[in-house]
Write an enzyme that holds these catalytic residues in place. Structure first.
Site, PDB file in Angstrom:
ATOM      1  CB  SER A  11      -0.941   0.020   1.214  1.00 42.30           C
ATOM      2  OG  SER A  11      -0.191   0.098   2.418  1.00 42.30           O
ATOM      3  NE  ARG A  12       3.423   1.936   5.263  1.00 42.43           N
ATOM      4  CZ  ARG A  12       4.644   1.901   5.790  1.00 42.43           C
ATOM      5  NH1 ARG A  12       5.597   2.676   5.317  1.00 42.43           N
ATOM      6  NH2 ARG A  12       4.921   1.081   6.789  1.00 42.43           N
ATOM      7  N   GLY A  13       5.227   3.050  -0.216  1.00 42.62           N
ATOM      8  CA  GLY A  13       6.666   2.905  -0.379  1.00 42.62           C
ATOM      9  C   GLY A  13       7.079   1.914  -1.445  1.00 42.62           C
ATOM     10  CG  ASP A  56      -0.283  -8.493  12.604  1.00 39.71           C
ATOM     11  OD1 ASP A  56       0.895  -8.600  12.188  1.00 39.71           O
ATOM     12  OD2 ASP A  56      -0.555  -8.204  13.780  1.00 39.71           O
ATOM     13  CE1 TYR A 148      13.497  -1.710   9.125  1.00 39.50           C
ATOM     14  CE2 TYR A 148      15.747  -1.154   8.487  1.00 39.50           C
ATOM     15  CZ  TYR A 148      14.422  -1.362   8.150  1.00 39.50           C
ATOM     16  OH  TYR A 148      14.019  -1.245   6.847  1.00 39.50           O
ATOM     17  CE  LYS A 152      13.231  -4.663   6.567  1.00 38.07           C
ATOM     18  NZ  LYS A 152      12.227  -5.170   5.603  1.00 38.07           N
TER      19      LYS A 152
END
Length: 200
Positions: A11-13, A56, A148, A152
């Site tokens: 939905s974004r980015g 989710d 983070y 990743k």
């Protein structure tokens, strides 16, 4: 065979830009985000017969239900993009344990769960392609982003190992590791070129 693509975080980015690319390549898309209204808006911009779903990725039952809904409405998923992610930057000594858990669950466990469900169908079809979106931070680290970075970095290791597991089933698993992006980001030639090559 129908070309069906699931874009988690679509939905974004980066996920949104990926969805635009895949729509141009003729894929029927499922745009998946936590916020259903935002997912619907992103899917609507693509035109065509695309699906918007809420999920989710850190919850296995949610992921299973989402794939069932996709198969019912679009057909079997043969291309999966994992671009869903969250970031709660902070020095480790100031990071709350619940923030560590939420980042690791979304950024790493979420990719594992979606891949696990998608592979059941891909193995039956003896074909499929998965692209997991990591981050340069997961390779090089960055002050204030240790959690983070761990998530990743885990995506990179997970993707490499999974690629070896499923290669004999004619399923490809790739990971891309883009650098920082602006909130209004819409295109990244590196990421989109990599994804374009992965989906051919």
């Amino acid at each position: 065979m129908d070309k069906v693509c699931a874009v988690f975080g679509g939905s974004r980015g980066i996920g949104r830009a990926v969805a635009q690319l895949m729509a141009q390549k003729g894929y029927r898309l499922a745009i998946i985000a936590r916020n259903l209204e935002v997912a619907k808006a992103a899917a609507g911009e693509l035109g065509g017969d695309h699906l918007a779903l809420s999920c989710d990725v850190a919850k296995e039952r949610d992921v299973q239900n989402t794939f069932e809904e996709m198969e019912k409405n679009l057909g079997r998923v043969n291309f999966l993009v994992n671009a869903a992610g969250i970031n709660r930057d902070s020095l480790l000594v100031r990071t709350k344990t619940e923030d560590m858990i939420s980042q690791l669950h979304t950024n790493l466990l979420g990719s594992m769960l979606t891949c696990k469900v998608a592979l059941k169908t891909m193995i039956q079809q003896q074909r499929g392609s998965i692209v997991n979106v990591g981050s340069i931070i997961g390779l090089k680290g960055n002050s204030g982003q240790s959690v983070y970075s761990a998530g990743k970095g885990g995506v990179v290791g997970f993707s490499r190992a999974l690629a070896k597991e499923v290669a004999r089933k004619k399923i490809r698993v790739n990971v891309v590791a883009p650098g920082p992006i602006e909130q209004r980001w819409t295109k990244s030639s590196y990421v989109l070129t990599s994804l374009g090559q992965c989906c051919e």
